[in-house]
Scaffold this active site. Sequence first.
Site, PDB file in Angstrom:
ATOM      1  N   MET A 201       0.787  -1.224   0.000  1.00  0.00           N
ATOM      2  CA  MET A 201       0.000   0.000   0.000  1.00  0.00           C
ATOM      3  C   MET A 201       0.826   1.285   0.000  1.00  0.00           C
ATOM      4  O   MET A 201       0.371   2.311   0.488  1.00  0.00           O
ATOM      5  CB  MET A 201      -0.984  -0.014   1.184  1.00  0.00           C
ATOM      6  CG  MET A 201      -1.945  -1.194   1.158  1.00  0.00           C
ATOM      7  SD  MET A 201      -2.853  -1.385  -0.409  1.00  0.00           S
ATOM      8  CE  MET A 201      -4.116  -0.151  -0.188  1.00  0.00           C
TER       9      MET A 201
ATOM     10  N   HIS B  84      -5.152  -4.864  -8.403  1.00  0.00           N
ATOM     11  CA  HIS B  84      -5.887  -3.718  -7.864  1.00  0.00           C
ATOM     12  C   HIS B  84      -7.366  -4.096  -7.767  1.00  0.00           C
ATOM     13  O   HIS B  84      -7.917  -4.698  -8.698  1.00  0.00           O
ATOM     14  CB  HIS B  84      -5.698  -2.498  -8.771  1.00  0.00           C
ATOM     15  CG  HIS B  84      -6.369  -1.277  -8.243  1.00  0.00           C
ATOM     16  ND1 HIS B  84      -5.862  -0.549  -7.182  1.00  0.00           N
ATOM     17  CD2 HIS B  84      -7.532  -0.677  -8.598  1.00  0.00           C
ATOM     18  CE1 HIS B  84      -6.686   0.450  -6.916  1.00  0.00           C
ATOM     19  NE2 HIS B  84      -7.706   0.395  -7.761  1.00  0.00           N
TER      20      HIS B  84
HETATM   21  C1  GAR Z   1      -6.333  -6.771  -2.261  1.00  0.00           C
HETATM   22  O1  GAR Z   1      -7.724  -6.632  -2.405  1.00  0.00           O
HETATM   23  C2  GAR Z   1      -5.607  -5.984  -3.330  1.00  0.00           C
HETATM   24  O2  GAR Z   1      -6.304  -5.906  -4.537  1.00  0.00           O
HETATM   25  C3  GAR Z   1      -5.520  -4.627  -2.690  1.00  0.00           C
HETATM   26  O3  GAR Z   1      -5.243  -4.882  -1.342  1.00  0.00           O
HETATM   27  C4  GAR Z   1      -5.870  -6.110  -0.962  1.00  0.00           C
HETATM   28  C5  GAR Z   1      -4.866  -6.947  -0.222  1.00  0.00           C
HETATM   29  O4  GAR Z   1      -5.488  -8.052   0.339  1.00  0.00           O
HETATM   30  N1  GAR Z   1      -4.514  -3.826  -3.302  1.00  0.00           N
HETATM   31  C6  GAR Z   1      -4.602  -2.512  -3.444  1.00  0.00           C
HETATM   32  O5  GAR Z   1      -5.539  -1.857  -3.042  1.00  0.00           O
HETATM   33  C7  GAR Z   1      -3.416  -1.872  -4.134  1.00  0.00           C
HETATM   34  N2  GAR Z   1      -3.793  -0.620  -4.702  1.00  0.00           N
HETATM   35  P1  GAR Z   1      -4.616  -9.258   0.916  1.00  0.00           P
HETATM   36  O6  GAR Z   1      -3.556  -8.631   1.843  1.00  0.00           O
HETATM   37  O7  GAR Z   1      -5.582 -10.088   1.682  1.00  0.00           O
HETATM   38  O8  GAR Z   1      -3.992  -9.979  -0.222  1.00  0.00           O
END
Ligand code: GAR
Length: 218
Positions: free
Chosen positions: A91, A110
């Site tokens: 992030m 994303h």
């Molecule tokens: C996921 O939904 C991914 O798409 C998002 O963070 C989440 C992580 O989940 N990514 C973003 O927002 C990047 N811009 P996780 O830690 O359970 O894999």
Amino acid sequence: MTHRVVVLLSGSGSNFAAIATAARAGDLPIDLMAAVSDRPAAFGLERARTLGIDAIAVSPKDYPDRSTHDRALISAIDQYDPDLVICAGYMRIFTAELVHHYAGRMLNIHPSLLPAYKGLNTHRRALDDGAPKHGCTVHYVTEELDGGPLVGQAEVPVLPGDTEDTLANRVHRAEHQLYPEMIGWHASGRLRLVSGIVHLDGAALLEPVRRSYKNAQD
Ligand code: GAR
């Protein structure tokens, strides 16, 4: 030959776990070398340790500025000599130096159907707009935030009564299938970024591949 992969994450690491599961099952020709996080307490690092995969924190708090932090991040990643770096819920915004260093070998997922809803709070924004559909996108990372060349998308419906949580869960189910599939394509040489254009099986991909997963429709 298997692909050496390093995963960057900031949070729960459910995508990391899905990728690790697929790799362990022999469904992905990759060696998961390490999980690296900007947050020492990220649950994703805990998941990596449990799986016996190196877990490394490179906290921005330990560096005076963004560029020094990203240089430390590059060093942490490069000790594994990766063929591919995967952002799975990382992030922070990268410096141009880092992005160029991994040009053509860094993927991100994303939680929206890009170019819709770049940035944060994508599920909230889709609900507020009354969007009929939502989903996730895999793309190569470039300097433009959430703006790199698109590889694949998985669509999910927005259902009556959805909350941010129910919608996020549905998108997660799609992510856990889309990301391993696209990573597998890169690792097997089917997917390449050539002069800024995504190629699949040697041909330019004019639109992202679209996927719809049965278990992410309700
Ligand atoms: C996921 O939904 C991914 O798409 C998002 O963070 C989440 C992580 O989940 N990514 C973003 O927002 C990047 N811009 P996780 O830690 O359970 O894999």
